[in-house]
Design a protein around this motif. Structure first.
Motif, PDB file in Angstrom:
ATOM      1  N   ASP A   1       0.839  -1.207   0.000  1.00  0.00           N
ATOM      2  CA  ASP A   1       0.000   0.000   0.000  1.00  0.00           C
ATOM      3  C   ASP A   1       0.870   1.251   0.000  1.00  0.00           C
ATOM      4  O   ASP A   1       0.591   2.212  -0.712  1.00  0.00           O
ATOM      5  N   ALA A   2       1.922   1.239   0.813  1.00  0.00           N
ATOM      6  CA  ALA A   2       2.812   2.398   0.898  1.00  0.00           C
ATOM      7  C   ALA A   2       3.543   2.638  -0.421  1.00  0.00           C
ATOM      8  O   ALA A   2       3.840   3.785  -0.772  1.00  0.00           O
ATOM      9  N   LEU A   3       3.805   1.565  -1.161  1.00  0.00           N
ATOM     10  CA  LEU A   3       4.438   1.698  -2.474  1.00  0.00           C
ATOM     11  C   LEU A   3       3.430   2.076  -3.552  1.00  0.00           C
ATOM     12  O   LEU A   3       3.804   2.402  -4.667  1.00  0.00           O
ATOM     13  N   GLY A   4       2.135   2.017  -3.221  1.00  0.00           N
ATOM     14  CA  GLY A   4       1.095   2.385  -4.178  1.00  0.00           C
ATOM     15  C   GLY A   4       0.666   1.249  -5.080  1.00  0.00           C
ATOM     16  O   GLY A   4       0.090   1.477  -6.137  1.00  0.00           O
ATOM     17  N   LEU A   5       0.950   0.016  -4.672  1.00  0.00           N
ATOM     18  CA  LEU A   5       0.610  -1.153  -5.487  1.00  0.00           C
ATOM     19  C   LEU A   5      -0.599  -1.851  -4.901  1.00  0.00           C
ATOM     20  O   LEU A   5      -0.534  -2.429  -3.823  1.00  0.00           O
ATOM     21  N   ARG A   6      -1.716  -1.793  -5.602  1.00  0.00           N
ATOM     22  CA  ARG A   6      -2.952  -2.397  -5.119  1.00  0.00           C
ATOM     23  C   ARG A   6      -3.460  -3.503  -6.030  1.00  0.00           C
ATOM     24  O   ARG A   6      -4.061  -4.460  -5.569  1.00  0.00           O
TER      25      ARG A   6
END
Length: 57
Positions: A22-27
């Motif tokens: 989530d922190a890396l922006g990968l969902r």
């Protein structure tokens, strides 16, 4: 900048690994994001290295 791509599903991963994704922006699967090349982001990537693919841009 580094490109990070999610290549394995989040299903079955630990809550800590999900928070890192989530922190890396990968969902979503096969989603790709550019992140800053910093010790913080490298540490997050190291925790989920079996689930992501990293390329330098």
């Amino acid at each position: 900048m580094m490109k990070v791509k999610l290549i394995r599903s989040r299903i079955g991963s630990s809550p800590k690994q999900r928070r890192n994704l989530d922190a890396l922006g990968l969902r979503k699967l096969h989603q790709e994001r550019e992140v800053q090349d910093s010790p913080v982001s490298r540490g997050m990537i190291r925790k989920v290295k079996h689930m992501v693919e990293v390329t330098d841009s």
